[in-house]
Design a protein around this motif. Structure first.
Motif, PDB file in Angstrom:
ATOM      1  N   TYR A   1       0.821  -1.218   0.000  1.00  0.00           N
ATOM      2  CA  TYR A   1       0.000   0.000   0.000  1.00  0.00           C
ATOM      3  C   TYR A   1       0.855   1.268   0.000  1.00  0.00           C
ATOM      4  O   TYR A   1       0.480   2.268  -0.614  1.00  0.00           O
ATOM      5  CB  TYR A   1      -0.959  -0.003   1.195  1.00  0.00           C
ATOM      6  CG  TYR A   1      -2.121  -0.945   1.024  1.00  0.00           C
ATOM      7  CD1 TYR A   1      -2.972  -0.838  -0.078  1.00  0.00           C
ATOM      8  CD2 TYR A   1      -2.360  -1.964   1.941  1.00  0.00           C
ATOM      9  CE1 TYR A   1      -4.044  -1.709  -0.247  1.00  0.00           C
ATOM     10  CE2 TYR A   1      -3.421  -2.834   1.773  1.00  0.00           C
ATOM     11  CZ  TYR A   1      -4.252  -2.710   0.679  1.00  0.00           C
ATOM     12  OH  TYR A   1      -5.292  -3.579   0.512  1.00  0.00           O
ATOM     13  N   GLN A   2       1.982   1.227   0.678  1.00  0.00           N
ATOM     14  CA  GLN A   2       2.877   2.400   0.670  1.00  0.00           C
ATOM     15  C   GLN A   2       3.373   2.683  -0.743  1.00  0.00           C
ATOM     16  O   GLN A   2       3.401   3.828  -1.199  1.00  0.00           O
ATOM     17  CB  GLN A   2       4.056   2.157   1.605  1.00  0.00           C
ATOM     18  CG  GLN A   2       3.715   2.313   3.068  1.00  0.00           C
ATOM     19  CD  GLN A   2       4.878   1.936   3.984  1.00  0.00           C
ATOM     20  OE1 GLN A   2       5.883   1.358   3.551  1.00  0.00           O
ATOM     21  NE2 GLN A   2       4.734   2.237   5.263  1.00  0.00           N
TER      22      GLN A   2
ATOM     23  N   GLU B   1       0.443   4.009  -2.877  1.00  0.00           N
ATOM     24  CA  GLU B   1       0.103   5.396  -2.559  1.00  0.00           C
ATOM     25  C   GLU B   1       1.114   6.373  -3.180  1.00  0.00           C
ATOM     26  O   GLU B   1       0.752   7.416  -3.692  1.00  0.00           O
ATOM     27  CB  GLU B   1       0.044   5.581  -1.043  1.00  0.00           C
ATOM     28  CG  GLU B   1      -1.216   4.994  -0.420  1.00  0.00           C
ATOM     29  CD  GLU B   1      -1.159   4.936   1.084  1.00  0.00           C
ATOM     30  OE1 GLU B   1      -0.185   5.528   1.658  1.00  0.00           O
ATOM     31  OE2 GLU B   1      -2.032   4.320   1.702  1.00  0.00           O
TER      32      GLU B   1
END
Length: 417
Positions: free
Chosen positions: A409-410, A413
């Motif tokens: 997810y990092q 994003e």
């Protein structure tokens, strides 16, 4: 299909009439509905339409899930199927989830087999067998409530994926206590899963696997452009596929299996590259129609999909399924049996491991079976990517799921910025 709720119903009315929906609301961000006071106060002033709008949830998909949740707790009077749930204080309890595409044929076989056992089975059986799309939240709640007491657990669990059975806050805490055992007595599983390159049989004899959900690649040739045709998971990590791939992130069993395998074979770097490749999250059923998207969103060049859905793509469409050269990623369908009521549970294990059930898994749902008598109709080049039991037993899989999700997810994003 019968409709049990309306978009104008209040949250209070829905949860009072159908308390089984509370778990679904909570799992989708309405944590306050766990509190009965909040349900009876705030819930009376908020309609379903208002609630979904506040959370920006897709009305059609969420209502479909609500209807399915409600339906699964009612008898099916039209098909003759027993309810998927029976709670009568039975001597043994079976619970879990069934892959959506084969849930009905499996339940039909289950009903028929139960009827044939009436004379020989002198004990009561409770069961709760849901569709996989409804998730495992209620199963997890009961496991957490057991708080280490193995006697409070169900006798048989059935589910795809890794988080339920290996997370040390859930079933993982019972792994070393002898609570569960593979009681199938199957010495040799299907050679598709027992050969020089793969072995799905647990050497510790704790976990049984009756079949698998393979994840493959589906390419939209109309969107691919002049990029090389991807033939492996490694190909999707190349810069040209950044912001081009859709994944079934809400299908946690498949998504977690995907992250674990990518990390096992490609490390942190592989996870980060897959995060950068992410364009959007899609349900597998949406994926087979993604070439005709009319919602204004960018159409993905590649989708990661269960083999069942990939094989449903219209031949006239630009979608082309690809079995990755580095292997279809495996999400195992685990069968976890308690030793405490072995004799009573054994007939159910034998039934779920039978050739008849194996053929439903393999042919109807394209979920290859581990039963050695089943022909999975796999070609020699249809290999699998598998974590391996040594890897599973030497790692905290529950923690690994959390860390790989965070990495993914990092990266996703940062790519979106």
């Amino acid at each position: 299909m019968a409709h049990y709720i309306n978009i104008t119903d209040t949250i209070y009315d829905i949860t009072e009439k159908f308390p089984e929906t509370i778990g679904l609301f909570v799992a989708n961000g309405f944590e306050q509905l766990n509190n009965p006071i909040m349900r009876s106060t705030l819930g009376k002033t908020v309609t379903l339409e208002m609630a979904l709008s506040m959370r920006k949830l897709n009305q059609e998909l969420f209502i479909e899930k609500l209807e399915e949740t409600i339906k699964q707790n009612l008898p099916d009077l039209t098909s003759g199927l027993t309810p998927t749930r029976k709670e009568e204080g039975g001597d043994i309890r079976i619970e879990g989830v069934l892959p959506c595409p084969i849930r009905l044929p499996l339940l039909e076989k289950f009903e028929s087999w139960m009827a044939s056992q009436k004379d020989s089975m002198d004990y009561k059986v409770d069961y709760n067998l849901k569709s996989a799309n409804l998730g495992l939240d209620d199963v997890k709640e009961r496991i957490i409530a057991a708080d280490g007491n193995a006697d409070a657990l169900s006798d048989l669990y059935l589910s795809a994926g890794f988080d339920l059975f290996f997370d040390k806050s859930l079933m993982g805490r019972y792994r070393d206590s002898g609570t569960f055992e593979d009681i199938s007595d199957m010495k040799q599983i299907n050679p598709d899963f027992d050969n020089d390159s793969i072995s799905l049989k647990d050497p510790k004899n704790q976990y049984a696997i009756i079949g698998i959900v393979p994840a493959v690649i589906m390419v939209n040739t109309a969107v691919l452009g002049d990029r090389p045709f991807p033939e492996s998971w490694a190909d999707l990590m190349k810069p040209e596929f950044e912001n081009s791939v859709s994944m079934p992130m809400k299908d946690l069993d498949m998504f977690n299996a995907f992250l674990l395998h990518i990390h096992r074979y490609y490390g942190d770097e592989g996870i980060e590259k897959m995060g950068k490749a992410l364009l959007r999250s899609m349900h597998p059923a949406q994926m087979v129609k993604s070439h005709i998207s009319k919602d204004g969103n960018k159409v993905p060049a590649v989708t990661i999909s269960p083999y069942f859905f990939a094989s449903m793509a219209d031949e006239k469409s630009p979608l082309r399924p690809v079995w990755p050269k580095d292997g279809a990623i495996i999400s195992p369908i685990f069968l976890l049996a308690s030793t405490k009521n072995r004799e009573k549970v054994k007939p159910f294990v034998d039934f779920l491991y039978s050739k008849e059930i194996g053929e439903i898994l393999s042919s109807n749902g394209k979920f290859p079976s581990t039963n050695p008598l089943v022909d999975n109709h796999l070609k020699p080049d249809q290999k699998f990517m598998w974590l391996g039991w040594d890897y599973i037993h030497s790692h905290d899989i529950g923690e690994l799921i959390k860390t790989t999700e965070q990495l993914f997810y990092q990266a996703a994003e940062k790519e979106a910025l």
